[in-house]
Design a protein around this motif. Sequence first.
Motif, mmCIF file in Angstrom:
data_model
loop_
_atom_site.group_PDB
_atom_site.id
_atom_site.type_symbol
_atom_site.label_atom_id
_atom_site.label_comp_id
_atom_site.label_asym_id
_atom_site.label_seq_id
_atom_site.Cartn_x
_atom_site.Cartn_y
_atom_site.Cartn_z
ATOM 1 N N LEU A 127 -4.144 -31.494 54.778
ATOM 2 C CA LEU A 127 -3.336 -32.021 53.584
ATOM 3 C C LEU A 127 -3.420 -33.527 53.344
ATOM 4 O O LEU A 127 -3.181 -34.101 52.245
ATOM 5 C CB LEU A 127 -1.991 -31.318 53.467
ATOM 6 C CG LEU A 127 -1.920 -29.962 53.319
ATOM 7 C CD1 LEU A 127 -0.623 -29.445 53.543
ATOM 8 C CD2 LEU A 127 -2.303 -29.529 52.143
ATOM 9 N N LEU A 128 -3.392 -34.434 54.674
ATOM 10 C CA LEU A 128 -3.481 -35.918 54.390
ATOM 11 C C LEU A 128 -4.637 -36.358 53.609
ATOM 12 O O LEU A 128 -4.089 -37.260 52.443
ATOM 13 C CB LEU A 128 -3.421 -36.314 55.755
ATOM 14 C CG LEU A 128 -3.267 -37.685 55.732
ATOM 15 C CD1 LEU A 128 -2.028 -38.589 55.170
ATOM 16 C CD2 LEU A 128 -3.352 -38.376 57.127
ATOM 17 N N PRO A 129 -5.707 -35.952 53.530
ATOM 18 C CA PRO A 129 -6.669 -36.621 52.852
ATOM 19 C C PRO A 129 -6.797 -36.248 51.230
ATOM 20 O O PRO A 129 -6.921 -36.979 50.431
ATOM 21 C CB PRO A 129 -7.962 -36.136 53.325
ATOM 22 C CG PRO A 129 -7.844 -35.278 54.290
ATOM 23 C CD PRO A 129 -6.653 -35.576 54.695
ATOM 24 N N LEU A 130 -5.925 -34.988 51.200
ATOM 25 C CA LEU A 130 -5.877 -34.384 49.928
ATOM 26 C C LEU A 130 -4.702 -35.300 49.082
ATOM 27 O O LEU A 130 -4.590 -35.641 47.996
ATOM 28 C CB LEU A 130 -5.476 -32.951 49.839
ATOM 29 C CG LEU A 130 -6.726 -31.893 50.114
ATOM 30 C CD1 LEU A 130 -6.067 -30.549 49.944
ATOM 31 C CD2 LEU A 130 -7.503 -31.993 48.844
ATOM 32 N N ALA A 131 -3.927 -35.712 49.999
ATOM 33 C CA ALA A 131 -2.684 -36.455 49.466
ATOM 34 C C ALA A 131 -3.165 -37.859 48.798
ATOM 35 O O ALA A 131 -2.934 -38.277 47.905
ATOM 36 C CB ALA A 131 -1.582 -36.728 50.395
ATOM 37 N N ALA B 186 2.146 -32.338 47.370
ATOM 38 C CA ALA B 186 3.528 -32.606 47.508
ATOM 39 C C ALA B 186 4.283 -31.452 47.615
ATOM 40 O O ALA B 186 5.530 -31.288 48.144
ATOM 41 C CB ALA B 186 4.032 -33.737 46.152
ATOM 42 N N SER B 187 3.947 -30.275 46.609
ATOM 43 C CA SER B 187 4.895 -29.062 46.647
ATOM 44 C C SER B 187 4.780 -28.363 47.975
ATOM 45 O O SER B 187 5.804 -28.036 48.533
ATOM 46 C CB SER B 187 4.257 -28.345 45.665
ATOM 47 O OG SER B 187 4.706 -28.720 44.245
ATOM 48 N N VAL B 188 3.259 -28.347 48.551
ATOM 49 C CA VAL B 188 3.167 -27.779 49.809
ATOM 50 C C VAL B 188 4.015 -28.373 50.925
ATOM 51 O O VAL B 188 4.728 -27.912 51.863
ATOM 52 C CB VAL B 188 1.618 -27.494 50.161
ATOM 53 C CG1 VAL B 188 1.754 -27.055 51.636
ATOM 54 C CG2 VAL B 188 1.031 -26.754 49.163
ATOM 55 N N ILE C 122 8.267 -22.736 47.517
ATOM 56 C CA ILE C 122 9.383 -23.409 47.864
ATOM 57 C C ILE C 122 9.494 -24.877 47.476
ATOM 58 O O ILE C 122 10.633 -25.329 46.917
ATOM 59 C CB ILE C 122 9.878 -23.150 49.519
ATOM 60 C CG1 ILE C 122 9.957 -21.861 50.032
ATOM 61 C CG2 ILE C 122 10.942 -24.231 49.782
ATOM 62 C CD1 ILE C 122 10.113 -21.524 51.246
ATOM 63 N N GLY C 123 8.639 -25.540 47.952
ATOM 64 C CA GLY C 123 8.348 -27.073 47.578
ATOM 65 C C GLY C 123 8.361 -27.468 46.156
ATOM 66 O O GLY C 123 8.675 -28.348 45.666
ATOM 67 N N VAL D 64 -4.875 -15.141 58.246
ATOM 68 C CA VAL D 64 -4.091 -14.594 56.887
ATOM 69 C C VAL D 64 -2.415 -15.126 56.941
ATOM 70 O O VAL D 64 -1.855 -15.269 55.982
ATOM 71 C CB VAL D 64 -4.253 -12.936 56.892
ATOM 72 C CG1 VAL D 64 -3.448 -12.601 55.799
ATOM 73 C CG2 VAL D 64 -5.709 -12.775 56.700
ATOM 74 N N THR D 65 -1.974 -15.204 58.168
ATOM 75 C CA THR D 65 -0.527 -15.536 58.313
ATOM 76 C C THR D 65 -0.514 -17.049 57.967
ATOM 77 O O THR D 65 0.448 -17.415 57.222
ATOM 78 C CB THR D 65 -0.068 -15.442 59.659
ATOM 79 O OG1 THR D 65 -0.241 -13.868 60.105
ATOM 80 C CG2 THR D 65 1.370 -15.553 59.718
ATOM 81 N N LEU D 66 -1.346 -17.814 58.148
ATOM 82 C CA LEU D 66 -1.557 -19.300 57.757
ATOM 83 C C LEU D 66 -1.445 -19.421 56.431
ATOM 84 O O LEU D 66 -0.883 -20.303 55.945
ATOM 85 C CB LEU D 66 -2.736 -19.832 58.384
ATOM 86 C CG LEU D 66 -2.859 -21.377 58.189
ATOM 87 C CD1 LEU D 66 -1.927 -22.106 58.747
ATOM 88 C CD2 LEU D 66 -4.249 -21.853 58.297
ATOM 89 N N LEU D 67 -2.273 -18.445 55.549
ATOM 90 C CA LEU D 67 -2.194 -18.446 54.272
ATOM 91 C C LEU D 67 -0.961 -18.278 53.516
ATOM 92 O O LEU D 67 -0.779 -18.993 52.558
ATOM 93 C CB LEU D 67 -3.564 -17.700 53.653
ATOM 94 C CG LEU D 67 -3.927 -17.543 52.124
ATOM 95 C CD1 LEU D 67 -4.065 -18.777 51.712
ATOM 96 C CD2 LEU D 67 -4.781 -16.433 51.859
ATOM 97 N N LEU D 68 -0.435 -17.108 53.989
ATOM 98 C CA LEU D 68 1.028 -16.702 53.389
ATOM 99 C C LEU D 68 1.968 -17.891 53.681
ATOM 100 O O LEU D 68 2.737 -18.015 52.732
ATOM 101 C CB LEU D 68 1.291 -15.615 53.916
ATOM 102 C CG LEU D 68 0.319 -14.126 53.877
ATOM 103 C CD1 LEU D 68 1.098 -13.073 54.793
ATOM 104 C CD2 LEU D 68 0.435 -13.639 52.445
ATOM 105 N N TRP D 69 1.834 -18.690 54.858
ATOM 106 C CA TRP D 69 2.756 -19.695 55.309
ATOM 107 C C TRP D 69 2.426 -20.867 54.105
ATOM 108 O O TRP D 69 3.362 -21.539 53.560
ATOM 109 C CB TRP D 69 2.581 -20.033 56.458
ATOM 110 C CG TRP D 69 3.080 -21.209 57.026
ATOM 111 C CD1 TRP D 69 4.598 -21.632 57.181
ATOM 112 C CD2 TRP D 69 2.647 -22.699 57.186
ATOM 113 N NE1 TRP D 69 4.709 -22.885 57.636
ATOM 114 C CE2 TRP D 69 3.596 -23.640 57.585
ATOM 115 C CE3 TRP D 69 1.306 -22.996 57.190
ATOM 116 C CZ2 TRP D 69 3.217 -24.969 57.913
ATOM 117 C CZ3 TRP D 69 0.980 -24.577 57.422
ATOM 118 C CH2 TRP D 69 1.997 -25.396 57.852
ATOM 119 N N VAL D 70 1.172 -21.119 53.761
ATOM 120 C CA VAL D 70 1.007 -22.346 53.061
ATOM 121 C C VAL D 70 1.464 -21.831 51.678
ATOM 122 O O VAL D 70 2.070 -22.651 50.698
ATOM 123 C CB VAL D 70 -0.448 -22.553 52.847
ATOM 124 C CG1 VAL D 70 -0.784 -23.595 51.886
ATOM 125 C CG2 VAL D 70 -0.952 -23.103 54.174
#
Length: 409
Positions: A238-242, A81-83, A37-38, A25-31
């Motif tokens: 996120l790299l393969p998503l990019a 890119a935003s994340v 922000i991004g 859950v903390t990870l999801l909030l961080w993302v």
Amino acid sequence: MALLLLGHGIATWIELLFRLCTDGVTLLLWVVASLGIGSVAVTSLLPRSLLDDIRPATARTPLSPFAGGNSTDDRVLRFVASVAAGMGVLSLFVLLLGLAGWLTMTTAWLLVVAGLLLTPAPPARRVIAPWRQRPTRPRVHPMLFLLAPVGAMLVVAALTPPGVLWRDEPHPYDVLSYHLQLPREWLELGRIAPLTHNVFSFFPLNVEMHYLLAMHLRGGAFAGMYLAQLMHATMALLLPLAVYGALRPRGRTAASAGAALVGASPWLLLLGGVAYNEAALLLFSTLSVVFALRAMTSEWRRGELILSGLFAGFACGTKLTALPTVLLALPVSLAVARFTSRQEDVDDDSNDVNDGAPRRGRLLGDIVAFWLAGLIALSPWLARNVAWTGNPVFPELTALFGRAHFTPE
């Protein structure tokens, strides 16, 4: 992931459920906070015409397969890119708060909450809107299912105590001696300070700032170690998503093949689930290259080049190896490509597309904008080292800038 855990009894499943309900859950909030922000940086540098697809069809003459298409084609790339931009900015906020001695559990959560509060704002809505506006259900290319076992292995690796996995590289030495040890010492000190007994503390540490944030969010070094590894695993995913987002204008098959090849690469799988920094280096560097290539085909070249420069600076703030390979090499490559290309350099401010002087002037302006953006993103780390040692890249270039507390030996 279920297959990997079938033979380990009910206790393993309880542990997994606990980790997903706490660290997950903390990870999801961080993302989501990183997205909020991004998105401010991404949407401010990519004009509304590029985000909302109101450009004329002739506005682009592709030089590369990374030329942007419509808003639906670009939505994955804009999201990643935003994340990623949010992660880069967030790491610098953690650095500044840590240097001032103001980083606590309270201020760490305030950073996350501030990012969450930005997600309903217009910039984030412009990033998320294409996902909501799609008239049909999104189709998943079968090739992308090749990433499912990779994702499962990364999650299992991230939920394994640091220093346990593998026998060669990544060696437990790196994880336990500085990737997690430096944040632990700074957590116990109550501030980010020079650690003369650990030379790695003088390197730029964008990713390790997130590990320090994780330890504050979870209330301790041992409590935050799994969240830290999950953060790096997220960067790896996120790299393969990019890559998918960058290749999407070439079609779903090409984009899916690129994502699958990158995501299943042994190096990413080996390092992604442990507390390293290579996944972030690859993510930032990839986005820098992608936006630089897109800038060559866009009438909004300068904004995309600035965004490319920011990602190059974040890559350098992750590992100094990105200085020669991304921040310095990429503008040189673009200059060579610009002058060797037969494409007409269309500029709304000039009717003479073949005038060499304006073309050189625009190119010089683009390179300066790229480098300035990169230096702005990297400058907090350089300034910190100047204050600590007098050498902005200590412990590199000691013969030029000084060796600080190092003896000649």
